[in-house]
Design an enzyme around this catalytic site. Structure first.
Site, PDB file in Angstrom:
ATOM      1  CE1 TYR A 138       4.192   9.575 -12.115  1.00 42.90           C
ATOM      2  CE2 TYR A 138       4.312   9.791 -14.495  1.00 42.90           C
ATOM      3  CZ  TYR A 138       3.574   9.773 -13.333  1.00 42.90           C
ATOM      4  OH  TYR A 138       2.222   9.972 -13.387  1.00 42.90           O
ATOM      5  N   GLY A 170      12.774  11.422 -10.156  1.00 42.87           N
ATOM      6  CA  GLY A 170      13.043  12.536  -9.258  1.00 42.87           C
ATOM      7  C   GLY A 170      11.886  12.674  -8.286  1.00 42.87           C
ATOM      8  N   GLY A 206       8.451  13.470  -6.774  1.00 40.40           N
ATOM      9  CA  GLY A 206       7.102  13.608  -7.305  1.00 40.40           C
ATOM     10  C   GLY A 206       6.969  12.969  -8.665  1.00 40.40           C
ATOM     11  CG  HIS A 216      11.154   3.241  -7.669  1.00 40.46           C
ATOM     12  ND1 HIS A 216      11.459   4.412  -7.025  1.00 40.46           N
ATOM     13  CD2 HIS A 216      11.747   2.247  -6.955  1.00 40.46           C
ATOM     14  CE1 HIS A 216      12.208   4.148  -5.970  1.00 40.46           C
ATOM     15  NE2 HIS A 216      12.394   2.841  -5.903  1.00 40.46           N
ATOM     16  CG  ASP A 217       7.339   7.721  -8.344  1.00 43.99           C
ATOM     17  OD1 ASP A 217       8.464   7.525  -7.831  1.00 43.99           O
ATOM     18  OD2 ASP A 217       7.071   8.746  -8.999  1.00 43.99           O
ATOM     19  CG  ASP A 222      14.938   1.127  -3.597  1.00 39.50           C
ATOM     20  OD1 ASP A 222      13.941   1.753  -3.994  1.00 39.50           O
ATOM     21  OD2 ASP A 222      15.584   1.455  -2.574  1.00 39.50           O
TER      22      ASP A 222
END
Length: 139
Positions: free
Chosen positions: A43, A45, A47, A63-64, A105
């Site tokens: 996860y 980076g 995508g 975070h995604d 973030d």
């Protein structure tokens, strides 16, 4: 190495959120976000797929998911307001969408800091995405 070079070139012109995220990671961990987290696990980076491989990778998964819940602005580009007070990141400003990006973030940077001991560069740095085939868990 080519991936890092491409990301470095892309970040040169970025003054928005990705650059700010890099700063927050550096502030919380003392590590470069680009060099430590841009190609880690399934996860961290661009995508993400499969199941997170360790606690550090889970930070990126969360975070995604957080970015996926942001509506009305661009999480990877919009500039938000923040400050660092007594070593703590404080998200500010009046725009609720940008504040939400900052909170995503902030949480990830703190998660990276709290899980530095789980970071396993020998196993998960540049981890092949082909090994991330397990069914993803829901956000």
């Amino acid at each position: 190495m080519r991936t890092l070079w491409i990301m470095a070139v892309l970040l040169l012109g970025v003054e928005g959120n990705l650059f700010q995220f890099e700063k927050l990671i550096k502030k919380m961990t003392g590590k470069s976000g680009m060099l430590w987290y841009s190609a880690y696990g399934c996860y961290c980076g661009w995508g993400g797929q499969g199941r997170p491989k360790d606690a550090t990778d889970r930070c990126c998964f969360v975070h995604d998911c957080c970015y996926g819940k942001v509506t009305g602005c661009n999480p990877k580009m919009d500039i938000y307001t923040y400050s660092v007070e007594n070593g703590n990141i404080v998200c500010g400003g009046t725009n609720p969408c940008k504040k939400q990006i900052c909170e995503c973030d902030r949480a990830a940077a703190i998660c990276f800091r709290d899980n530095l001991k789980t970071y396993d560069s020998k196993t998960y740095w540049k981890y092949p995405k082909k090994n991330c085939k397990e069914e993803s868990e829901p956000c």
